[in-house]
Design an enzyme around this catalytic site. Sequence first.
Site, PDB file in Angstrom:
ATOM      1  N   LEU A  33      -9.773  53.761  40.305  1.00  0.00           N
ATOM      2  CA  LEU A  33      -9.724  52.347  40.687  1.00  0.00           C
ATOM      3  C   LEU A  33     -10.953  51.923  41.478  1.00  0.00           C
ATOM      4  CD1 LEU A  33      -5.974  52.224  41.748  1.00  0.00           C
ATOM      5  CD2 LEU A  33      -6.986  51.780  39.505  1.00  0.00           C
ATOM      6  N   GLY A  36     -12.555  45.885  41.286  1.00  0.00           N
ATOM      7  CA  GLY A  36     -12.055  45.037  40.195  1.00  0.00           C
ATOM      8  C   GLY A  36     -10.541  45.165  40.061  1.00  0.00           C
ATOM      9  N   HIS A  37     -10.046  46.413  40.038  1.00  0.00           N
ATOM     10  CA  HIS A  37      -8.591  46.630  39.939  1.00  0.00           C
ATOM     11  C   HIS A  37      -7.888  46.088  41.183  1.00  0.00           C
ATOM     12  CE1 HIS A  37     -10.220  50.189  37.594  1.00  0.00           C
ATOM     13  NE2 HIS A  37      -9.438  49.620  36.702  1.00  0.00           N
ATOM     14  N   GLN A  61      -6.240  54.901  22.717  1.00  0.00           N
ATOM     15  CA  GLN A  61      -7.306  53.903  22.645  1.00  0.00           C
ATOM     16  C   GLN A  61      -8.705  54.527  22.678  1.00  0.00           C
ATOM     17  OE1 GLN A  61      -5.866  52.081  26.496  1.00  0.00           O
ATOM     18  NE2 GLN A  61      -8.034  51.642  26.759  1.00  0.00           N
ATOM     19  N   GLY A 148      -8.615  41.947  33.873  1.00  0.00           N
ATOM     20  CA  GLY A 148      -9.940  41.470  34.276  1.00  0.00           C
ATOM     21  C   GLY A 148     -10.695  40.882  33.077  1.00  0.00           C
ATOM     22  N   LYS A 150     -13.741  41.019  32.538  1.00  0.00           N
ATOM     23  CA  LYS A 150     -14.842  41.854  32.041  1.00  0.00           C
ATOM     24  C   LYS A 150     -14.500  42.337  30.631  1.00  0.00           C
ATOM     25  CE  LYS A 150     -15.640  46.236  32.912  1.00  0.00           C
ATOM     26  NZ  LYS A 150     -16.008  46.942  31.684  1.00  0.00           N
ATOM     27  N   SER A 186     -16.939  48.863  36.843  1.00  0.00           N
ATOM     28  CA  SER A 186     -16.272  49.566  35.748  1.00  0.00           C
ATOM     29  C   SER A 186     -16.151  51.032  36.144  1.00  0.00           C
ATOM     30  CB  SER A 186     -17.131  49.462  34.484  1.00  0.00           C
ATOM     31  OG  SER A 186     -16.774  50.475  33.568  1.00  0.00           O
ATOM     32  N   SER A 187     -15.079  51.658  35.702  1.00  0.00           N
ATOM     33  CA  SER A 187     -14.926  53.089  36.002  1.00  0.00           C
ATOM     34  C   SER A 187     -16.080  53.878  35.387  1.00  0.00           C
ATOM     35  CB  SER A 187     -13.604  53.595  35.448  1.00  0.00           C
ATOM     36  OG  SER A 187     -12.561  52.878  36.067  1.00  0.00           O
ATOM     37  N   ARG A 188     -16.632  53.388  34.282  1.00  0.00           N
ATOM     38  CA  ARG A 188     -17.703  54.122  33.602  1.00  0.00           C
ATOM     39  C   ARG A 188     -19.022  54.066  34.375  1.00  0.00           C
ATOM     40  NH1 ARG A 188     -14.603  52.648  28.771  1.00  0.00           N
ATOM     41  NH2 ARG A 188     -13.861  54.637  27.920  1.00  0.00           N
TER      42      ARG A 188
HETATM   43  O1  PAF Z   1      -8.384  48.051  30.673  1.00  0.00           O
HETATM   44  C1  PAF Z   1      -7.843  49.187  30.777  1.00  0.00           C
HETATM   45  O2  PAF Z   1      -8.012  49.905  31.744  1.00  0.00           O
HETATM   46  C2  PAF Z   1      -6.966  49.685  29.637  1.00  0.00           C
HETATM   47  O3  PAF Z   1      -7.444  49.264  28.407  1.00  0.00           O
HETATM   48  C3  PAF Z   1      -5.483  49.305  29.809  1.00  0.00           C
HETATM   49  C4  PAF Z   1      -5.284  47.801  29.764  1.00  0.00           C
HETATM   50  C5  PAF Z   1      -4.960  49.856  31.124  1.00  0.00           C
HETATM   51  C6  PAF Z   1      -4.652  49.924  28.677  1.00  0.00           C
HETATM   52  O4  PAF Z   1      -4.745  51.305  28.672  1.00  0.00           O
END
Ligand code: PAF
Length: 282
Positions: A33, A36-37, A61, A148, A150, A186-188
């Site tokens: 986190l 943003g979160h 995903q 978000g 983004k 972003s986490s990345r």
């Molecule tokens: O945005 C994200 O972090 C992910 O795509 C989500 C919405 C938690 C679904 O896994």
Amino acid sequence: MKTETTIHGLAASLQSARSAKKIIGFVPTMGNLHEGHLSLVREAKKICDVVVVSIFVNPTQFGPNEDFENYPRTWEQDSQLLVDVGCDIIFAPSVEQMYVKQPVVTRIQVTGITDILCGASRPGHFDGVALVVTKLFNIVQPHYAFFGQKDFQQVAVVKQFVQDLNLNVEVIASPTIRAEDGLALSSRNGYLNAQERAIAPNIYQSLLQAAQALQAGTALAEVLHGIKEHLKRVGFSIDYVEAFTPDLTPIQSTDTDVVLFVAAKLGTTRLIDNLHVKLITA
Ligand code: PAF
């Protein structure tokens, strides 16, 4: 703050809130986190009585060559941040809890708007997002869910299937939170080395310059070309630089609302950002 790792446990924790007709807010995340979160949790707390945050790195995903295994898992840090921001319940299920039968055979597919941008670059990504978010909505049954901007295309996909499947949740999209130098959080970003981190804000800078040029009357194609050249010059490899309407339809000459989208890589790290530009009409 409670932590639940099972669907039954979460249902039990939410039972009294539901019977008392409390407003339930939900922030889905994959953990690691950042501000943003946390801003989404703060938004949720403004209008909800109980806020649930899910932490689940969703395998469906991620593409076969993506970073599912290496995606940062920072449980201790995340739970402390969520205590501090006033989250009521963390839902942190295992992959087996979420996907009882593997491989997963059910698909939720939003067509059309997933054929472009990240949908084109990451085939199947939005099917995985749609599936997990639908499942999470069914499990949490929130009144409001917070995302978000983004991830502009993700928000559009979620809003579309919520409408099409008559899901009883209101989706709220909040503005992108940026570092002081403009880089979208972003986490990345954590994958970037120091040199890459110094280059990364060029995405937002090029978007801001592009917005100015568009508003000054420069043609869209020229503006998009300008973003690409800027980013390549400073060391990015481009995935896409494109523009669509806020509904993700192609831009017509009469459109005054344009969203610019960028996905570009620094080394192996893929960053995305977008900027909504309102064109000034005479
Ligand atoms: O945005 C994200 O972090 C992910 O795509 C989500 C919405 C938690 C679904 O896994």
